[in-house]
Design a protein around this motif. Structure first.
Motif, PDB file in Angstrom:
ATOM      1  N   THR A 144      10.037  11.300  -8.904  1.00 18.16           N
ATOM      2  CA  THR A 144      10.044  10.739 -10.256  1.00 18.16           C
ATOM      3  C   THR A 144      11.164   9.731 -10.493  1.00 18.16           C
ATOM      4  O   THR A 144      11.130   8.992 -11.479  1.00 18.16           O
TER       5      THR A 144
ATOM      6  N   ASP B  66       9.410  18.952 -10.311  1.00 18.78           N
ATOM      7  CA  ASP B  66       8.977  17.904  -9.384  1.00 18.78           C
ATOM      8  C   ASP B  66       8.079  18.473  -8.280  1.00 18.78           C
ATOM      9  O   ASP B  66       7.265  17.753  -7.709  1.00 18.78           O
TER      10      ASP B  66
ATOM     11  N   ARG C  33       6.916  15.250  -6.381  1.00 21.37           N
ATOM     12  CA  ARG C  33       6.862  13.980  -7.097  1.00 21.37           C
ATOM     13  C   ARG C  33       8.245  13.316  -7.082  1.00 21.37           C
ATOM     14  O   ARG C  33       9.230  13.914  -7.514  1.00 21.37           O
TER      15      ARG C  33
END
Length: 244
Positions: A80, A36, A78
């Motif tokens: 996610t 991530d 990120r």
């Protein structure tokens, strides 16, 4: 004056490099098996959208800049687990360095016509931004991801605008001002962890100012004081991103 600016320019570059090193260190120590976290490096062109009319409220120093260069990096994350209508958010800390040479200068207090611009006239800044982007994966293809977003932070703007007789100039070691941008682009996955990207954005440094001087002596009155204006530019970049 030139030696002073050379020192300041090197100092600004050193600041950007040191900040980028910090970004790299942060990313290198990020422990996340899902990749991530990411680190990105970029470079490109900085194009001023219009003349910058630095003014003290009475006179202006209208300055046209050549297309310059920019480089920088960011460390990001990120998110996610979140999805907003197909858009996946990510946040990042960005550090950049930008430099543009001067093309022409017109001082309103000296009548119509451009001044004689001295070699080495330029403006540079170190930018530090907190960014929020939204990726739109799997719309075009699995490998190609459009994104849009923006950010806000500070620009440390260093002026060295040299012109006219008597060593007239706008010169400042570094004016720290609020800055923001909006940016959109596309990311292309080269592998599971490596990708390349290209984007374009509008950036503004708000009320960047500098003192008008003759040599090192600050001028006063209608022809002196601090001259300020917003600095608007289009930044076109490409780069690489590595997931961790």
């Amino acid at each position: 004056m030139q030696n002073s600016h050379t020192f300041l320019t090197r100092s600004a570059r050193a600041t950007a490099i040191a900040a980028l090193a910090s970004v790299v260190t942060t990313a290198a120590h990020a422990e996340d098996n899902d990749h991530d976290w990411y680190l990105s490096l970029n470079g490109g062109a900085s194009i001023h959208t219009d003349d910058v009319e630095f003014t003290n409220g009475t006179n202006t120093v209208e300055t046209d800049f050549n297309t310059g260069f920019t480089f920088g990096g960011a460390v990001g994350y990120r998110w996610t687990d979140y999805n907003f209508g197909g858009f996946v958010p990510r946040t990042e800390l960005e550090v950049s360095y930008t430099e543009n040479d001067v093309d022409t200068i017109d001082f309103s207090g000296n009548g119509a016509g451009n001044e004689v611009v001295a070699d080495g006239s330029q403006i540079s800044n170190v930018g530090i931004y907190g960014n929020v982007f939204f990726d739109l994966p799997n719309v075009i293809s699995n490998d190609l991801t459009p994104y849009i977003g923006g950010g806000a932070g500070i620009n440390i703007v260093s002026h060295n605008l040299l012109y006219g007789a008597g060593g007239l100039n706008l010169n400042d070691d570094g004016d720290t001002v609020f800055a923001w941008h909006v940016t959109g682009g596309v990311n292309y996955a080269l592998s599971e962890q490596l990708s390349t990207f290209v984007d374009v954005g509008f950036r503004q440094a708000v009320d960047a100012g500098s003192v008008r001087r003759a040599g090192s002596r600050a001028l006063t009155g209608a022809a002196g004081g601090t001259f300020e204006d917003d600095i608007n530019s289009i930044v076109v970049r490409s780069g690489l991103s590595v997931d961790f």
